[in-house]
Design a protein around this motif. Sequence first.
Motif, PDB file in Angstrom:
ATOM      1  N   CYS A 207     -28.918  28.074  94.599  1.00 56.34           N
ATOM      2  CA  CYS A 207     -28.770  26.703  95.100  1.00 56.34           C
ATOM      3  C   CYS A 207     -29.980  25.866  94.692  1.00 56.34           C
ATOM      4  N   ASP A 208     -31.160  26.397  94.917  1.00 59.37           N
ATOM      5  CA  ASP A 208     -32.390  25.680  94.597  1.00 59.37           C
ATOM      6  C   ASP A 208     -32.527  25.467  93.093  1.00 59.37           C
ATOM      7  N   ALA A 209     -32.252  26.505  92.316  1.00 63.11           N
ATOM      8  CA  ALA A 209     -32.387  26.400  90.861  1.00 63.11           C
ATOM      9  C   ALA A 209     -31.410  25.378  90.290  1.00 63.11           C
ATOM     10  N   ALA A 210     -30.168  25.416  90.758  1.00 59.46           N
ATOM     11  CA  ALA A 210     -29.156  24.490  90.247  1.00 59.46           C
ATOM     12  C   ALA A 210     -29.509  23.048  90.578  1.00 59.46           C
ATOM     13  N   LEU A 211     -29.978  22.820  91.810  1.00 60.14           N
ATOM     14  CA  LEU A 211     -30.318  21.454  92.201  1.00 60.14           C
ATOM     15  C   LEU A 211     -31.498  20.932  91.395  1.00 60.14           C
ATOM     16  N   ARG A 212     -32.536  21.715  91.246  1.00 55.37           N
ATOM     17  CA  ARG A 212     -33.727  21.245  90.536  1.00 55.37           C
ATOM     18  C   ARG A 212     -33.432  20.996  89.056  1.00 55.37           C
ATOM     19  N   GLN A 213     -32.625  21.869  88.449  1.00 54.94           N
ATOM     20  CA  GLN A 213     -32.230  21.644  87.058  1.00 54.94           C
ATOM     21  C   GLN A 213     -31.469  20.336  86.929  1.00 54.94           C
ATOM     22  N   VAL A 215     -31.338  17.654  89.029  1.00 54.69           N
ATOM     23  CA  VAL A 215     -32.104  16.457  89.391  1.00 54.69           C
ATOM     24  C   VAL A 215     -33.038  16.028  88.263  1.00 54.69           C
ATOM     25  N   GLU A 216     -33.643  16.996  87.588  1.00 54.15           N
ATOM     26  CA  GLU A 216     -34.614  16.670  86.542  1.00 54.15           C
ATOM     27  C   GLU A 216     -33.996  15.829  85.429  1.00 54.15           C
ATOM     28  N   VAL A 217     -32.736  16.077  85.083  1.00 56.16           N
ATOM     29  CA  VAL A 217     -32.129  15.351  83.958  1.00 56.16           C
ATOM     30  C   VAL A 217     -31.134  14.285  84.406  1.00 56.16           C
ATOM     31  N   THR A 218     -31.065  14.012  85.709  1.00 58.17           N
ATOM     32  CA  THR A 218     -30.148  12.979  86.205  1.00 58.17           C
ATOM     33  C   THR A 218     -30.877  11.981  87.096  1.00 58.17           C
ATOM     34  N   PHE A 219     -31.068  12.318  88.357  1.00 59.97           N
ATOM     35  CA  PHE A 219     -31.720  11.370  89.261  1.00 59.97           C
ATOM     36  C   PHE A 219     -33.153  11.059  88.839  1.00 59.97           C
ATOM     37  N   ASN A 220     -33.821  12.019  88.229  1.00 56.64           N
ATOM     38  CA  ASN A 220     -35.189  11.768  87.764  1.00 56.64           C
ATOM     39  C   ASN A 220     -35.230  10.978  86.462  1.00 56.64           C
ATOM     40  N   ARG A 221     -34.073  10.560  85.968  1.00 57.55           N
ATOM     41  CA  ARG A 221     -34.009   9.749  84.750  1.00 57.55           C
ATOM     42  C   ARG A 221     -33.419   8.373  85.048  1.00 57.55           C
ATOM     43  N   CYS A 265     -24.223  15.071  89.619  1.00 57.23           N
ATOM     44  CA  CYS A 265     -25.475  14.324  89.799  1.00 57.23           C
ATOM     45  C   CYS A 265     -25.622  13.235  88.739  1.00 57.23           C
ATOM     46  N   GLY A 266     -25.217  13.538  87.497  1.00 58.33           N
ATOM     47  CA  GLY A 266     -25.312  12.548  86.431  1.00 58.33           C
ATOM     48  C   GLY A 266     -24.404  11.355  86.678  1.00 58.33           C
ATOM     49  N   GLU A 267     -23.189  11.611  87.146  1.00 60.61           N
ATOM     50  CA  GLU A 267     -22.278  10.512  87.458  1.00 60.61           C
ATOM     51  C   GLU A 267     -22.856   9.631  88.567  1.00 60.61           C
ATOM     52  N   LEU A 268     -23.388  10.243  89.595  1.00 64.55           N
ATOM     53  CA  LEU A 268     -23.968   9.468  90.698  1.00 64.55           C
ATOM     54  C   LEU A 268     -25.200   8.700  90.239  1.00 64.55           C
ATOM     55  N   ALA A 269     -26.025   9.314  89.396  1.00 61.02           N
ATOM     56  CA  ALA A 269     -27.232   8.646  88.893  1.00 61.02           C
ATOM     57  C   ALA A 269     -26.869   7.387  88.119  1.00 61.02           C
ATOM     58  N   ARG A 270     -25.841   7.483  87.271  1.00 56.84           N
ATOM     59  CA  ARG A 270     -25.427   6.301  86.503  1.00 56.84           C
ATOM     60  C   ARG A 270     -24.837   5.227  87.410  1.00 56.84           C
ATOM     61  N   MET A 271     -24.161   5.629  88.476  1.00 59.27           N
ATOM     62  CA  MET A 271     -23.646   4.645  89.430  1.00 59.27           C
ATOM     63  C   MET A 271     -24.791   3.885  90.087  1.00 59.27           C
ATOM     64  N   ILE A 272     -25.863   4.600  90.418  1.00 59.36           N
ATOM     65  CA  ILE A 272     -27.028   3.959  91.027  1.00 59.36           C
ATOM     66  C   ILE A 272     -27.639   2.950  90.069  1.00 59.36           C
ATOM     67  N   ALA A 273     -27.796   3.326  88.803  1.00 59.80           N
ATOM     68  CA  ALA A 273     -28.365   2.398  87.823  1.00 59.80           C
ATOM     69  C   ALA A 273     -27.447   1.192  87.621  1.00 59.80           C
ATOM     70  N   ARG A 274     -26.150   1.449  87.557  1.00 63.44           N
ATOM     71  CA  ARG A 274     -25.184   0.357  87.359  1.00 63.44           C
ATOM     72  C   ARG A 274     -25.227  -0.634  88.525  1.00 63.44           C
ATOM     73  N   ASP A 275     -25.537  -0.113  89.720  1.00 64.40           N
ATOM     74  CA  ASP A 275     -25.530  -0.944  90.928  1.00 64.40           C
ATOM     75  C   ASP A 275     -26.930  -1.429  91.292  1.00 64.40           C
ATOM     76  N   GLY A 276     -27.858  -1.404  90.345  1.00 60.36           N
ATOM     77  CA  GLY A 276     -29.192  -1.924  90.629  1.00 60.36           C
ATOM     78  C   GLY A 276     -29.103  -3.325  91.200  1.00 60.36           C
ATOM     79  N   GLU A 277     -29.991  -3.627  92.107  1.00 59.94           N
ATOM     80  CA  GLU A 277     -29.903  -4.908  92.820  1.00 59.94           C
ATOM     81  C   GLU A 277     -29.824  -6.082  91.844  1.00 59.94           C
ATOM     82  N   GLY A 278     -28.748  -6.846  91.955  1.00 61.74           N
ATOM     83  CA  GLY A 278     -28.528  -8.013  91.102  1.00 61.74           C
ATOM     84  C   GLY A 278     -28.083  -7.695  89.696  1.00 61.74           C
ATOM     85  N   ALA A 279     -27.873  -6.421  89.381  1.00 59.62           N
ATOM     86  CA  ALA A 279     -27.591  -6.013  88.000  1.00 59.62           C
ATOM     87  C   ALA A 279     -26.245  -6.528  87.504  1.00 59.62           C
ATOM     88  N   THR A 280     -26.213  -6.848  86.213  1.00 60.89           N
ATOM     89  CA  THR A 280     -24.949  -7.184  85.550  1.00 60.89           C
ATOM     90  C   THR A 280     -24.623  -6.194  84.446  1.00 60.89           C
TER      91      THR A 280
END
Length: 404
Positions: A207-213, A215-221, A265-280
């Motif tokens: 669980c820990d290994a999968a999450l850290r792997q 996060v490093e290439v999704t939310f941390n990017r 995680c990658g799909e969620l990370a891109r959703m966060i970037a797409r929804d940046g405050e005021g973003a178009t």
Amino acid sequence: MLEGIAYVDGGVLAPQGFLAAGVSAGLKRSGKRDVAVIAAQDRCPTAAVFTRNAMAAAPVLVSREHVADGHARAVVVNAGNANACTGERGRADAQAMAEAAAAALGCGPQDVLVASTGVIGVPLPVDLVIAGIKEAVERLDVIGGDAVAEAIMTTDTFPKQVAVRIEVDGRAYAVGGVAKGSGMIRPDMATMLAFITTDAPLDPRACDAALRQAVEVTFNRVTVDSDTSTNDTCVLMASGAAGGAAITPDDARFAPVAVAIEYVCGELARMIARDGEGATKLITVTVTGARDESDAKRAAFAIAESPLVKTAVFGGDANWGRVAMAIGKSGAALDPSRVRIVFAGVLTCENGTAVPFSEEEAARALSGPEVEIVADLGAGEASATVWTCDLTYEYVRINGEYRS
């Protein structure tokens, strides 16, 4: 979509073995849902990563302790108040949230993780939150994922959830996730919360290994404004309800399940970037030709966090000179005579100098909802990708009025 992975409905509740609910406890002025509970039917392997901000919020401090043994039963979340920079009272309030959920669920407080998001430095109205937790536990069901996605939002403009299914050795496993994040986004593990579930039988180490792997290439990017929140939290819970022997990091089944977790995680990370405050526009920045991955990341973040690059994209201007400036200041090794920049699919710089291009073509390419910037440093073979968004007038308005 990666081969072997298929989208399914249900978000964070797509995997078996989980229940959830979201309710309105009165923390948001709008009256919308603001307290959520995600609970496994039994105590299960759990991993979490948190902000590296030295001003970490009280719920982060409590959850770090509670997840240390690699197991949890539930996560409780409130929006509307970050419970950050609130001293000993804040710590006690976060613990009280865990205790309230534990009493309602019939488990120990140490098996409950806590997350909060909202305004920093304001005492948590803990009585309202505890009442909300009790109500949410009473309403737990297998269809509460949408309510959770709404309850954890702050300045988000849309709920963020996704789920996939993957077959491993003839057995189907699901991975689901829900996240929130729009501003104060630059995770270092943005204000970002993410909760991932799977019914694969991962053991605590897997669980820990999968999450850290992942996060490093999704939310941390991801970066919206380069600001790392006091409250960033990402949790992975593995119910094991789909059956099968426990999966360890050395098991052949680990890799495909880890890929599915990374995909979510990658799909969620891109959703966060797409929804940046005021973003178009969602901006994907890829740096290639770097000496090593560290340099590639450094240069990619320098581009993605440059206000001049972000405003150029907002204005529809393929101003590649701003990209050149950003990689030059990043500290990454590069060969100026070999630098190559492709802005929104248009080659604008080759061998470190301008290439004639059609401004009209570039403007058309920049008018869409997604823009890609690719910069080759000419110094090696490494690469990295970072996601961000444009910087708009609306970002200033949202953050200027945040507490008013």
